[in-house]
Design a protein around this motif. Structure first.
Motif, PDB file in Angstrom:
ATOM      1  N   PRO A  40      -8.969  20.699 -26.303  1.00 33.64           N
ATOM      2  CA  PRO A  40      -9.612  21.338 -25.157  1.00 33.64           C
ATOM      3  C   PRO A  40     -10.068  22.781 -25.415  1.00 33.64           C
ATOM      4  CG  PRO A  40      -7.281  20.854 -24.734  1.00 33.64           C
ATOM      5  CD  PRO A  40      -7.618  20.211 -26.029  1.00 33.64           C
ATOM      6  N   ALA A  41      -9.479  23.434 -26.405  1.00 30.55           N
ATOM      7  CA  ALA A  41      -9.919  24.813 -26.702  1.00 30.55           C
ATOM      8  C   ALA A  41     -11.035  24.830 -27.745  1.00 30.55           C
ATOM      9  CB  ALA A  41      -8.731  25.642 -27.210  1.00 30.55           C
ATOM     10  N   GLY A  42     -11.422  23.665 -28.229  1.00 31.40           N
ATOM     11  CA  GLY A  42     -12.445  23.600 -29.274  1.00 31.40           C
ATOM     12  C   GLY A  42     -13.842  23.504 -28.697  1.00 31.40           C
ATOM     13  N   ARG A  43     -14.851  23.697 -29.582  1.00 26.39           N
ATOM     14  CA  ARG A  43     -16.227  23.685 -29.099  1.00 26.39           C
ATOM     15  C   ARG A  43     -17.176  23.166 -30.186  1.00 26.39           C
ATOM     16  NH1 ARG A  43     -20.023  28.832 -27.526  1.00 26.39           N
ATOM     17  NH2 ARG A  43     -21.646  27.580 -26.567  1.00 26.39           N
ATOM     18  N   LEU A  44     -18.126  22.343 -29.747  1.00 28.13           N
ATOM     19  CA  LEU A  44     -19.201  21.913 -30.656  1.00 28.13           C
ATOM     20  C   LEU A  44     -20.534  22.295 -30.035  1.00 28.13           C
ATOM     21  CD1 LEU A  44     -20.167  20.158 -33.191  1.00 28.13           C
ATOM     22  CD2 LEU A  44     -20.556  18.368 -31.504  1.00 28.13           C
ATOM     23  N   ILE A  45     -21.404  22.899 -30.852  1.00 26.21           N
ATOM     24  CA  ILE A  45     -22.791  23.134 -30.427  1.00 26.21           C
ATOM     25  C   ILE A  45     -23.658  22.235 -31.306  1.00 26.21           C
ATOM     26  CG2 ILE A  45     -24.630  24.835 -30.125  1.00 26.21           C
ATOM     27  CD1 ILE A  45     -22.458  26.991 -30.107  1.00 26.21           C
ATOM     28  N   GLY A  46     -24.461  21.395 -30.670  1.00 27.68           N
ATOM     29  CA  GLY A  46     -25.273  20.455 -31.434  1.00 27.68           C
ATOM     30  C   GLY A  46     -26.756  20.726 -31.250  1.00 27.68           C
ATOM     31  N   PHE A  47     -27.486  20.738 -32.376  1.00 31.34           N
ATOM     32  CA  PHE A  47     -28.944  20.946 -32.354  1.00 31.34           C
ATOM     33  C   PHE A  47     -29.667  19.663 -32.724  1.00 31.34           C
ATOM     34  CE2 PHE A  47     -29.868  25.565 -32.277  1.00 31.34           C
ATOM     35  CZ  PHE A  47     -28.571  26.051 -32.327  1.00 31.34           C
ATOM     36  N   ASP A  48     -30.775  19.387 -32.076  1.00 29.82           N
ATOM     37  CA  ASP A  48     -31.768  18.454 -32.600  1.00 29.82           C
ATOM     38  C   ASP A  48     -33.091  18.769 -31.938  1.00 29.82           C
ATOM     39  OD1 ASP A  48     -33.321  16.084 -33.454  1.00 29.82           O
ATOM     40  OD2 ASP A  48     -31.370  15.412 -34.175  1.00 29.82           O
ATOM     41  N   ARG A  49     -34.146  18.877 -32.741  1.00 29.94           N
ATOM     42  CA  ARG A  49     -35.452  19.229 -32.169  1.00 29.94           C
ATOM     43  C   ARG A  49     -36.215  17.995 -31.707  1.00 29.94           C
ATOM     44  NH1 ARG A  49     -38.988  21.197 -37.369  1.00 29.94           N
ATOM     45  NH2 ARG A  49     -37.949  19.928 -38.897  1.00 29.94           N
ATOM     46  N   ASP A  50     -35.620  16.816 -31.945  1.00 30.58           N
ATOM     47  CA  ASP A  50     -36.244  15.574 -31.495  1.00 30.58           C
ATOM     48  C   ASP A  50     -35.657  15.225 -30.121  1.00 30.58           C
ATOM     49  OD1 ASP A  50     -36.809  12.946 -30.893  1.00 30.58           O
ATOM     50  OD2 ASP A  50     -36.543  12.226 -32.935  1.00 30.58           O
TER      51      ASP A  50
ATOM     52  N   ARG B 271     -26.536  12.956 -26.764  1.00 33.10           N
ATOM     53  CA  ARG B 271     -25.888  13.414 -25.526  1.00 33.10           C
ATOM     54  C   ARG B 271     -25.144  12.246 -24.873  1.00 33.10           C
ATOM     55  NH1 ARG B 271     -27.632  17.894 -22.422  1.00 33.10           N
ATOM     56  NH2 ARG B 271     -29.751  17.881 -23.219  1.00 33.10           N
ATOM     57  N   ALA B 272     -25.800  11.077 -24.823  1.00 32.64           N
ATOM     58  CA  ALA B 272     -25.187   9.913 -24.185  1.00 32.64           C
ATOM     59  C   ALA B 272     -23.961   9.449 -24.975  1.00 32.64           C
ATOM     60  CB  ALA B 272     -26.212   8.786 -24.075  1.00 32.64           C
ATOM     61  N   ARG B 273     -24.100   9.422 -26.294  1.00 34.55           N
ATOM     62  CA  ARG B 273     -22.966   8.966 -27.113  1.00 34.55           C
ATOM     63  C   ARG B 273     -21.771   9.908 -26.967  1.00 34.55           C
ATOM     64  NH1 ARG B 273     -23.129   7.405 -33.558  1.00 34.55           N
ATOM     65  NH2 ARG B 273     -20.909   7.104 -33.833  1.00 34.55           N
ATOM     66  N   LEU B 274     -22.047  11.208 -27.029  1.00 31.30           N
ATOM     67  CA  LEU B 274     -20.940  12.163 -26.959  1.00 31.30           C
ATOM     68  C   LEU B 274     -20.343  12.226 -25.547  1.00 31.30           C
ATOM     69  CD1 LEU B 274     -22.215  14.963 -29.368  1.00 31.30           C
ATOM     70  CD2 LEU B 274     -20.612  13.113 -29.829  1.00 31.30           C
ATOM     71  N   ALA B 275     -21.178  11.958 -24.538  1.00 31.12           N
ATOM     72  CA  ALA B 275     -20.642  11.949 -23.162  1.00 31.12           C
ATOM     73  C   ALA B 275     -19.576  10.846 -23.034  1.00 31.12           C
ATOM     74  CB  ALA B 275     -21.767  11.709 -22.151  1.00 31.12           C
ATOM     75  N   ARG B 276     -19.836   9.701 -23.651  1.00 28.67           N
ATOM     76  CA  ARG B 276     -18.847   8.603 -23.608  1.00 28.67           C
ATOM     77  C   ARG B 276     -17.555   9.021 -24.317  1.00 28.67           C
ATOM     78  NH1 ARG B 276     -23.556   5.448 -24.451  1.00 28.67           N
ATOM     79  NH2 ARG B 276     -23.219   5.328 -26.691  1.00 28.67           N
ATOM     80  N   VAL B 277     -17.706   9.710 -25.446  1.00 27.80           N
ATOM     81  CA  VAL B 277     -16.522  10.143 -26.205  1.00 27.80           C
ATOM     82  C   VAL B 277     -15.724  11.162 -25.383  1.00 27.80           C
ATOM     83  CG1 VAL B 277     -15.731  11.283 -28.319  1.00 27.80           C
ATOM     84  CG2 VAL B 277     -17.683   9.716 -28.411  1.00 27.80           C
ATOM     85  N   LEU B 278     -16.432  12.095 -24.754  1.00 28.60           N
ATOM     86  CA  LEU B 278     -15.752  13.138 -23.982  1.00 28.60           C
ATOM     87  C   LEU B 278     -15.014  12.532 -22.799  1.00 28.60           C
ATOM     88  CD1 LEU B 278     -18.454  15.977 -24.009  1.00 28.60           C
ATOM     89  CD2 LEU B 278     -16.397  15.790 -25.419  1.00 28.60           C
ATOM     90  N   GLU B 279     -15.657  11.533 -22.180  1.00 28.53           N
ATOM     91  CA  GLU B 279     -15.017  10.878 -21.034  1.00 28.53           C
ATOM     92  C   GLU B 279     -13.723  10.192 -21.476  1.00 28.53           C
ATOM     93  OE1 GLU B 279     -17.762   8.696 -18.510  1.00 28.53           O
ATOM     94  OE2 GLU B 279     -16.089   7.354 -18.009  1.00 28.53           O
TER      95      GLU B 279
ATOM     96  N   ALA C 204     -10.628  16.803 -23.863  1.00 30.07           N
ATOM     97  CA  ALA C 204     -11.985  16.908 -24.432  1.00 30.07           C
ATOM     98  C   ALA C 204     -12.377  18.363 -24.693  1.00 30.07           C
ATOM     99  CB  ALA C 204     -12.992  16.279 -23.471  1.00 30.07           C
ATOM    100  N   PRO C 205     -13.084  18.620 -25.805  1.00 32.17           N
ATOM    101  CA  PRO C 205     -13.591  19.973 -26.065  1.00 32.17           C
ATOM    102  C   PRO C 205     -14.855  20.240 -25.275  1.00 32.17           C
ATOM    103  CG  PRO C 205     -14.307  18.488 -27.805  1.00 32.17           C
ATOM    104  CD  PRO C 205     -13.455  17.657 -26.867  1.00 32.17           C
ATOM    105  N   GLN C 206     -15.348  21.454 -25.389  1.00 30.92           N
ATOM    106  CA  GLN C 206     -16.636  21.802 -24.780  1.00 30.92           C
ATOM    107  C   GLN C 206     -17.759  21.435 -25.768  1.00 30.92           C
ATOM    108  OE1 GLN C 206     -16.923  26.025 -24.038  1.00 30.92           O
ATOM    109  NE2 GLN C 206     -19.102  25.860 -23.577  1.00 30.92           N
ATOM    110  N   VAL C 207     -18.794  20.797 -25.253  1.00 29.33           N
ATOM    111  CA  VAL C 207     -19.926  20.449 -26.127  1.00 29.33           C
ATOM    112  C   VAL C 207     -21.222  20.967 -25.495  1.00 29.33           C
ATOM    113  CG1 VAL C 207     -21.228  18.587 -27.234  1.00 29.33           C
ATOM    114  CG2 VAL C 207     -18.753  18.376 -26.981  1.00 29.33           C
TER     115      VAL C 207
END
Ligand SMILES: C[S@@+](CC[C@H](N)C(=O)[O-])C[C@H]1O[C@@H](n2cnc3c(N)ncnc32)[C@H](O)[C@@H]1O
Length: 300
Positions: free
Chosen positions: A48-58, A66-74, A80-83
Protein backbone atom coordinates in the motif's frame (compact mmCIF):
# COMPACT_ATOMS: atom_id res chain seq x y z
CA UNK A 1 1.00 -22.49 -23.98
CA UNK A 2 0.63 -21.92 -27.73
CA UNK A 3 2.90 -19.53 -29.67
CA UNK A 4 -0.07 -17.21 -30.14
CA UNK A 5 -0.59 -16.99 -26.36
CA UNK A 6 3.16 -16.64 -25.82
CA UNK A 7 3.24 -13.50 -28.00
CA UNK A 8 1.39 -11.72 -25.20
CA UNK A 9 3.78 -12.91 -22.50
CA UNK A 10 6.20 -10.17 -21.42
CA UNK A 11 9.74 -10.71 -22.63
CA UNK A 12 12.42 -11.69 -20.07
CA UNK A 13 9.87 -11.34 -17.26
CA UNK A 14 11.85 -13.13 -14.50
CA UNK A 15 15.03 -11.29 -15.42
CA UNK A 16 13.25 -7.91 -15.33
CA UNK A 17 11.83 -8.66 -11.90
CA UNK A 18 15.25 -9.84 -10.61
CA UNK A 19 17.00 -6.68 -11.74
CA UNK A 20 14.27 -4.29 -10.58
CA UNK A 21 14.30 -5.86 -7.08
CA UNK A 22 10.90 -4.33 -6.28
CA UNK A 23 10.55 -3.11 -2.69
CA UNK A 24 6.96 -3.07 -1.38
CA UNK A 25 7.17 0.63 -0.46
CA UNK A 26 9.20 1.72 -3.49
CA UNK A 27 8.32 3.94 -6.46
CA UNK A 28 8.67 2.48 -9.95
CA UNK A 29 8.14 3.73 -13.49
CA UNK A 30 7.16 1.49 -16.40
CA UNK A 31 7.92 3.69 -19.42
CA UNK A 32 6.29 1.28 -21.88
CA UNK A 33 3.16 -0.24 -20.33
CA UNK A 34 2.00 -2.04 -23.49
CA UNK A 35 -0.15 -4.95 -22.38
CA UNK A 36 0.99 -4.33 -18.78
CA UNK A 37 2.58 -7.76 -18.33
CA UNK A 38 5.70 -6.40 -16.64
CA UNK A 39 3.62 -3.73 -14.88
CA UNK A 40 1.38 -6.39 -13.34
CA UNK A 41 4.47 -8.17 -12.03
CA UNK A 42 5.66 -4.93 -10.41
CA UNK A 43 2.25 -4.04 -8.96
CA UNK A 44 1.89 -7.48 -7.37
CA UNK A 45 5.17 -6.99 -5.49
CA UNK A 46 4.21 -3.53 -4.22
CA UNK A 47 2.34 -2.85 -1.00
CA UNK A 48 0.00 0.00 0.00
CA UNK A 49 2.92 2.42 0.42
CA UNK A 50 4.28 1.59 -3.04
CA UNK A 51 3.67 3.38 -6.32
CA UNK A 52 3.83 2.66 -10.04
CA UNK A 53 3.72 5.32 -12.75
CA UNK A 54 3.03 3.85 -16.17
CA UNK A 55 3.58 5.52 -19.55
CA UNK A 56 2.27 4.63 -22.98
CA UNK A 57 1.77 7.04 -25.86
CA UNK A 58 -0.62 4.64 -27.58
CA UNK A 59 -4.13 5.48 -26.28
CA UNK A 60 -5.42 1.94 -27.02
CA UNK A 61 -2.53 0.31 -25.17
CA UNK A 62 -3.00 2.69 -22.25
CA UNK A 63 -6.69 1.77 -21.90
CA UNK A 64 -5.95 -1.95 -22.01
CA UNK A 65 -3.18 -1.56 -19.45
CA UNK A 66 -5.49 0.51 -17.25
CA UNK A 67 -8.19 -2.18 -17.39
CA UNK A 68 -5.77 -5.00 -16.64
CA UNK A 69 -4.16 -3.21 -13.72
CA UNK A 70 -7.55 -2.13 -12.34
CA UNK A 71 -8.47 -5.82 -12.01
CA UNK A 72 -5.17 -6.53 -10.23
CA UNK A 73 -5.63 -3.60 -7.85
CA UNK A 74 -9.17 -4.69 -7.04
CA UNK A 75 -7.92 -8.17 -6.26
CA UNK A 76 -5.22 -6.73 -3.96
CA UNK A 77 -7.85 -4.75 -2.00
CA UNK A 78 -6.44 -2.63 0.82
CA UNK A 79 -2.94 -3.94 0.09
CA UNK A 80 -3.00 -2.32 -3.37
CA UNK A 81 -0.36 0.29 -4.28
CA UNK A 82 -1.04 3.60 -5.97
CA UNK A 83 -0.92 3.44 -9.77
CA UNK A 84 -0.87 6.47 -12.11
CA UNK A 85 -1.09 6.51 -15.87
CA UNK A 86 0.49 8.94 -18.31
CA UNK A 87 -0.64 8.83 -21.93
CA UNK A 88 2.42 10.54 -23.31
CA UNK A 89 5.80 9.71 -24.78
CA UNK A 90 8.34 8.74 -22.15
CA UNK A 91 10.62 11.55 -23.34
CA UNK A 92 8.30 13.75 -21.24
CA UNK A 93 9.12 11.74 -18.09
CA UNK A 94 10.88 14.58 -16.29
CA UNK A 95 7.63 16.62 -16.39
CA UNK A 96 5.72 13.87 -14.56
CA UNK A 97 8.24 12.38 -12.14
CA UNK A 98 10.10 14.23 -9.39
CA UNK A 99 13.91 14.26 -9.32
CA UNK A 100 15.55 11.51 -7.23
CA UNK A 101 12.18 9.92 -6.41
CA UNK A 102 12.27 6.61 -8.26
CA UNK A 103 13.60 3.20 -7.13
CA UNK A 104 13.32 1.50 -10.49
CA UNK A 105 12.70 2.44 -14.10
CA UNK A 106 11.77 -0.08 -16.80
CA UNK A 107 11.60 0.40 -20.57
CA UNK A 108 10.70 -2.41 -22.97
CA UNK A 109 11.23 -0.65 -26.29
CA UNK A 110 9.48 -1.06 -29.61
CA UNK A 111 6.01 -2.11 -30.65
CA UNK A 112 3.75 -4.45 -28.69
CA UNK A 113 2.25 -7.62 -30.11
CA UNK A 114 -1.08 -5.78 -29.91
CA UNK A 115 0.15 -3.08 -32.27
CA UNK A 116 1.94 -5.50 -34.57
CA UNK A 117 -0.86 -8.05 -34.84
CA UNK A 118 -3.56 -5.47 -35.51
CA UNK A 119 -3.44 -5.05 -39.32
CA UNK A 120 -5.08 -1.60 -39.30
CA UNK A 121 -2.17 -0.17 -37.29
CA UNK A 122 -0.04 -0.67 -40.40
CA UNK A 123 3.10 -2.07 -38.74
CA UNK A 124 3.13 -5.50 -40.35
CA UNK A 125 4.26 -6.42 -43.87
CA UNK A 126 2.27 -9.63 -43.54
CA UNK A 127 -1.05 -7.80 -43.57
CA UNK A 128 -2.60 -5.41 -46.05
CA UNK A 129 -3.67 -2.09 -44.58
CA UNK A 130 -2.90 1.64 -44.78
CA UNK A 131 0.70 2.28 -43.68
CA UNK A 132 -0.03 4.12 -40.44
CA UNK A 133 2.70 2.89 -38.01
CA UNK A 134 2.09 5.65 -35.47
CA UNK A 135 2.19 4.50 -31.86
CA UNK A 136 0.47 7.71 -30.84
CA UNK A 137 -2.50 7.68 -33.21
CA UNK A 138 -3.53 11.20 -32.11
CA UNK A 139 -0.73 13.10 -33.78
CA UNK A 140 2.07 13.29 -36.28
CA UNK A 141 2.43 12.15 -39.89
CA UNK A 142 1.78 8.52 -40.75
CA UNK A 143 4.42 6.34 -42.37
CA UNK A 144 2.28 6.49 -45.51
CA UNK A 145 2.80 10.25 -45.72
CA UNK A 146 6.53 9.71 -45.25
CA UNK A 147 6.66 7.08 -48.01
CA UNK A 148 4.77 9.28 -50.46
CA UNK A 149 6.18 12.70 -49.62
CA UNK A 150 9.90 12.25 -48.98
CA UNK A 151 12.41 12.74 -51.77
CA UNK A 152 14.03 9.56 -53.12
CA UNK A 153 17.35 10.57 -51.62
CA UNK A 154 15.89 11.21 -48.14
CA UNK A 155 14.02 7.91 -48.29
CA UNK A 156 17.21 6.06 -49.24
CA UNK A 157 19.09 7.68 -46.35
CA UNK A 158 16.32 6.81 -43.92
CA UNK A 159 16.26 3.14 -45.03
CA UNK A 160 20.06 3.00 -44.83
CA UNK A 161 20.29 4.61 -41.40
CA UNK A 162 17.28 3.15 -39.57
CA UNK A 163 16.95 -0.11 -41.52
CA UNK A 164 20.68 -0.76 -41.88
CA UNK A 165 19.88 -1.81 -45.46
CA UNK A 166 22.86 -1.65 -47.84
CA UNK A 167 20.72 -1.54 -50.99
CA UNK A 168 18.67 1.37 -49.70
CA UNK A 169 18.99 3.35 -52.96
CA UNK A 170 17.55 0.50 -55.01
CA UNK A 171 14.70 0.11 -52.52
CA UNK A 172 13.97 3.86 -52.44
CA UNK A 173 13.95 4.04 -56.25
CA UNK A 174 11.39 1.21 -56.48
CA UNK A 175 9.19 2.86 -53.85
CA UNK A 176 9.27 6.25 -55.55
CA UNK A 177 8.45 4.69 -58.95
CA UNK A 178 5.53 2.83 -57.38
CA UNK A 179 3.93 5.93 -55.81
CA UNK A 180 1.29 6.50 -54.67
CA UNK A 181 1.88 3.74 -52.11
CA UNK A 182 -1.35 3.11 -50.24
CA UNK A 183 -0.96 -0.18 -48.36
CA UNK A 184 1.54 -2.27 -46.42
CA UNK A 185 1.06 -5.07 -48.96
CA UNK A 186 1.91 -2.80 -51.89
CA UNK A 187 4.97 -1.47 -50.06
CA UNK A 188 6.18 -5.01 -49.29
CA UNK A 189 5.74 -6.01 -52.96
CA UNK A 190 7.65 -2.94 -54.18
CA UNK A 191 10.59 -3.73 -51.88
CA UNK A 192 10.56 -7.42 -52.86
CA UNK A 193 10.52 -6.50 -56.56
CA UNK A 194 13.64 -4.35 -56.07
CA UNK A 195 15.61 -6.82 -53.94
CA UNK A 196 14.04 -10.24 -54.45
CA UNK A 197 14.34 -12.93 -51.78
CA UNK A 198 16.96 -15.68 -52.06
CA UNK A 199 14.21 -18.29 -52.28
CA UNK A 200 10.88 -17.95 -54.01
CA UNK A 201 8.08 -17.20 -51.53
CA UNK A 202 10.37 -15.88 -48.78
CA UNK A 203 10.18 -12.34 -47.42
CA UNK A 204 13.43 -10.57 -48.35
CA UNK A 205 15.32 -9.10 -45.35
CA UNK A 206 15.04 -5.70 -47.08
CA UNK A 207 11.28 -5.73 -46.47
CA UNK A 208 11.66 -6.13 -42.72
CA UNK A 209 14.43 -3.52 -42.69
CA UNK A 210 12.38 -0.99 -44.70
CA UNK A 211 9.39 -1.42 -42.39
CA UNK A 212 11.66 -1.08 -39.35
CA UNK A 213 13.19 2.11 -40.76
CA UNK A 214 9.80 3.71 -41.41
CA UNK A 215 8.54 2.75 -37.97
CA UNK A 216 11.60 4.16 -36.20
CA UNK A 217 11.39 7.40 -38.17
CA UNK A 218 7.62 7.85 -37.81
CA UNK A 219 7.80 7.43 -34.03
CA UNK A 220 11.16 9.17 -33.52
CA UNK A 221 12.10 6.08 -31.55
CA UNK A 222 15.84 6.68 -31.22
CA UNK A 223 15.36 10.30 -30.08
CA UNK A 224 12.91 8.99 -27.46
CA UNK A 225 15.46 6.50 -26.13
CA UNK A 226 18.21 9.13 -25.99
CA UNK A 227 15.89 11.46 -24.07
CA UNK A 228 15.12 8.69 -21.58
CA UNK A 229 18.80 7.99 -20.91
CA UNK A 230 19.33 11.71 -20.42
CA UNK A 231 16.51 11.97 -17.86
CA UNK A 232 16.91 8.66 -15.99
CA UNK A 233 19.94 9.53 -13.81
CA UNK A 234 18.14 12.62 -12.46
CA UNK A 235 14.97 10.73 -11.57
CA UNK A 236 16.45 7.68 -9.87
CA UNK A 237 17.36 7.64 -6.20
CA UNK A 238 20.88 6.47 -5.30
CA UNK A 239 20.87 2.64 -5.79
CA UNK A 240 17.77 2.99 -7.98
CA UNK A 241 17.83 0.72 -11.00
CA UNK A 242 17.36 1.18 -14.72
CA UNK A 243 16.31 -1.86 -16.78
CA UNK A 244 15.93 -1.61 -20.55
CA UNK A 245 15.07 -4.18 -23.21
CA UNK A 246 15.95 -3.49 -26.83
CA UNK A 247 15.09 -5.42 -29.97
CA UNK A 248 17.53 -4.27 -32.61
CA UNK A 249 21.09 -3.04 -32.80
CA UNK A 250 20.23 0.67 -33.11
CA UNK A 251 18.32 0.63 -29.82
CA UNK A 252 20.89 -1.54 -28.07
CA UNK A 253 23.78 0.65 -29.22
CA UNK A 254 22.22 3.71 -27.56
CA UNK A 255 21.63 1.72 -24.36
CA UNK A 256 25.15 0.29 -24.34
CA UNK A 257 26.89 3.59 -25.11
CA UNK A 258 24.78 5.63 -22.66
CA UNK A 259 25.43 3.20 -19.83
CA UNK A 260 29.15 3.02 -20.66
CA UNK A 261 29.52 6.81 -20.75
CA UNK A 262 27.48 7.16 -17.55
CA UNK A 263 29.68 4.58 -15.85
CA UNK A 264 32.81 6.56 -16.78
CA UNK A 265 31.20 9.67 -15.29
CA UNK A 266 30.34 7.86 -12.05
CA UNK A 267 26.57 7.91 -12.76
CA UNK A 268 25.96 4.19 -13.30
CA UNK A 269 27.21 0.92 -11.93
CA UNK A 270 26.76 -1.70 -14.66
CA UNK A 271 24.76 -4.76 -13.62
CA UNK A 272 24.98 -6.56 -16.98
CA UNK A 273 28.49 -6.70 -18.47
CA UNK A 274 26.95 -8.46 -21.47
CA UNK A 275 23.29 -8.04 -22.39
CA UNK A 276 20.98 -10.67 -20.95
CA UNK A 277 19.13 -12.69 -23.59
CA UNK A 278 16.26 -15.16 -23.46
CA UNK A 279 16.93 -18.85 -22.87
CA UNK A 280 15.98 -21.53 -25.41
CA UNK A 281 12.59 -22.37 -23.83
CA UNK A 282 11.47 -18.72 -23.95
CA UNK A 283 12.78 -18.30 -27.51
CA UNK A 284 10.93 -21.44 -28.62
CA UNK A 285 7.67 -20.19 -27.16
CA UNK A 286 7.93 -16.50 -27.92
CA UNK A 287 9.62 -15.59 -31.23
CA UNK A 288 9.78 -11.92 -30.23
CA UNK A 289 12.14 -12.79 -27.37
CA UNK A 290 14.80 -14.01 -29.84
CA UNK A 291 16.12 -10.54 -30.51
CA UNK A 292 15.60 -9.15 -26.99
CA UNK A 293 18.61 -7.76 -25.11
CA UNK A 294 18.28 -6.61 -21.54
CA UNK A 295 20.70 -4.17 -19.96
CA UNK A 296 20.54 -2.99 -16.36
CA UNK A 297 22.43 -0.39 -14.36
CA UNK A 298 22.29 1.00 -10.83
CA UNK A 299 22.41 4.72 -9.99
CA UNK A 300 25.59 5.45 -8.06
C1 LIG B 1 7.07 -3.80 -26.28
S1 LIG B 1 5.64 -2.98 -25.73
C2 LIG B 1 5.74 -3.16 -23.99
C3 LIG B 1 5.18 -4.43 -23.47
C4 LIG B 1 5.04 -4.47 -21.98
N1 LIG B 1 6.32 -4.45 -21.31
C5 LIG B 1 4.21 -5.65 -21.51
O1 LIG B 1 4.60 -6.29 -20.54
O2 LIG B 1 3.15 -5.89 -22.07
C6 LIG B 1 6.06 -1.31 -25.95
C7 LIG B 1 4.97 -0.33 -25.62
O3 LIG B 1 5.60 0.90 -25.37
C8 LIG B 1 4.93 1.94 -26.03
N2 LIG B 1 5.96 2.91 -26.38
C9 LIG B 1 6.99 2.74 -27.25
N3 LIG B 1 7.73 3.85 -27.30
C10 LIG B 1 7.17 4.73 -26.45
C11 LIG B 1 7.50 6.06 -26.05
N4 LIG B 1 8.55 6.68 -26.56
N5 LIG B 1 6.73 6.66 -25.13
C12 LIG B 1 5.65 6.01 -24.58
N6 LIG B 1 5.28 4.77 -24.93
C13 LIG B 1 6.04 4.14 -25.85
C14 LIG B 1 4.27 1.30 -27.23
O4 LIG B 1 3.11 2.04 -27.58
C15 LIG B 1 3.96 -0.10 -26.72
O5 LIG B 1 2.66 -0.19 -26.22
Amino acid sequence: MTQQQARHVPVLFDEVMDFLRVRPDGAYVDCTLGLAGHAEGIVRQLGPAGRLIGFDRDPEALELARARLARVLEEMGNQAPQVNFVGEAFSSIASHVNPASVDGLLADFGVSSLQFDEARRGFSFQADAPIDMRMDTRSGPTAQQVVNEMSERELANLIYEYGEERRSRTVARAIVRGRPVTSTGQLARLVASAVPPMKYGQTPPATRKTFQALRIYTNQELEEIRALFEAAPKLLKPSGRLVVISFHSLEDRIAKDSIREGTQQGIWKVLTRKPVTAGDPEMDLNPRSRSAKLRAAERQ
